[in-house]
Design a protein around this motif. Structure first.
Motif, short mmCIF file in Angstrom:
data_model
loop_
_atom_site.label_atom_id
_atom_site.label_comp_id
_atom_site.label_asym_id
_atom_site.label_seq_id
_atom_site.Cartn_x
_atom_site.Cartn_y
_atom_site.Cartn_z
N LYS A 148 0.83 -1.31 -0.01
CA LYS A 148 0.13 0.02 -0.14
C LYS A 148 0.93 1.30 -0.02
O LYS A 148 0.50 2.22 0.30
CB LYS A 148 -1.02 0.08 1.21
N SER A 149 2.11 1.26 -0.55
CA SER A 149 2.88 2.27 -0.61
C SER A 149 3.48 2.50 -1.85
O SER A 149 3.74 1.48 -2.56
CB SER A 149 4.15 2.07 0.47
N GLN A 150 3.28 3.59 -2.42
CA GLN A 150 3.71 4.10 -3.77
C GLN A 150 5.48 4.41 -3.57
O GLN A 150 5.73 5.35 -2.89
CB GLN A 150 3.12 5.27 -4.17
N LEU A 151 6.18 3.71 -4.41
CA LEU A 151 7.84 3.68 -4.45
C LEU A 151 8.26 3.90 -5.73
O LEU A 151 7.56 3.47 -6.71
CB LEU A 151 8.28 2.42 -3.94
N VAL A 152 9.22 4.67 -5.82
CA VAL A 152 10.31 4.71 -7.07
C VAL A 152 11.43 4.06 -6.74
O VAL A 152 12.07 4.28 -5.89
CB VAL A 152 10.29 6.36 -7.42
N LEU A 153 11.81 3.05 -7.61
CA LEU A 153 13.10 2.07 -7.52
C LEU A 153 13.86 2.32 -8.49
O LEU A 153 13.49 2.53 -9.67
CB LEU A 153 12.61 0.79 -7.33
N LYS A 154 15.20 2.29 -8.31
CA LYS A 154 16.11 2.31 -9.35
C LYS A 154 16.38 1.09 -10.05
O LYS A 154 16.27 0.16 -9.16
CB LYS A 154 17.55 2.85 -8.85
N THR A 155 16.33 1.20 -11.28
CA THR A 155 16.34 -0.18 -12.15
C THR A 155 17.80 -0.94 -11.91
O THR A 155 17.66 -2.29 -12.17
CB THR A 155 16.25 0.13 -13.70
N CYS A 156 18.72 -0.38 -11.35
CA CYS A 156 20.30 -1.21 -11.13
C CYS A 156 19.79 -2.01 -10.03
O CYS A 156 20.88 -2.90 -9.83
CB CYS A 156 21.10 -0.18 -10.94
#
Length: 69
Positions: free
Chosen positions: A56-64
């Motif tokens: 239930k959390s919106q996250l932005v992750l690095k593709t590396c």
């Protein structure tokens, strides 16, 4: 624009990816463990980041730190 994971595979909207390293989430009391599947990713404007929803959390992750699953 192509978004690629740590192995060079192209990521698309709605793909499932796996975390390849334990990640501490800033601002939350949670750690993403290695091997955690993340479903239904969204591609952002940056080729080095994806947008996802976990616990239930919106996250932005690095593709590396991700590989296609």
């Amino acid at each position: 624009m192509e978004v690629k994971d740590s192995n060079g595979n192209i990521l698309n909207e709605g793909d499932t990816v796996l975390v390849i390293k334990d990640l501490k989430v800033k601002g939350a009391n949670m750690t993403l463990k290695r091997g955690t599947p993340i479903k239904n990713i969204r591609v952002t404007d940056s080729p080095e980041e994806i947008d996802c929803r976990i616990c239930k959390s919106q996250l932005v992750l690095k593709t590396c730190f991700l590989k296609k699953g």
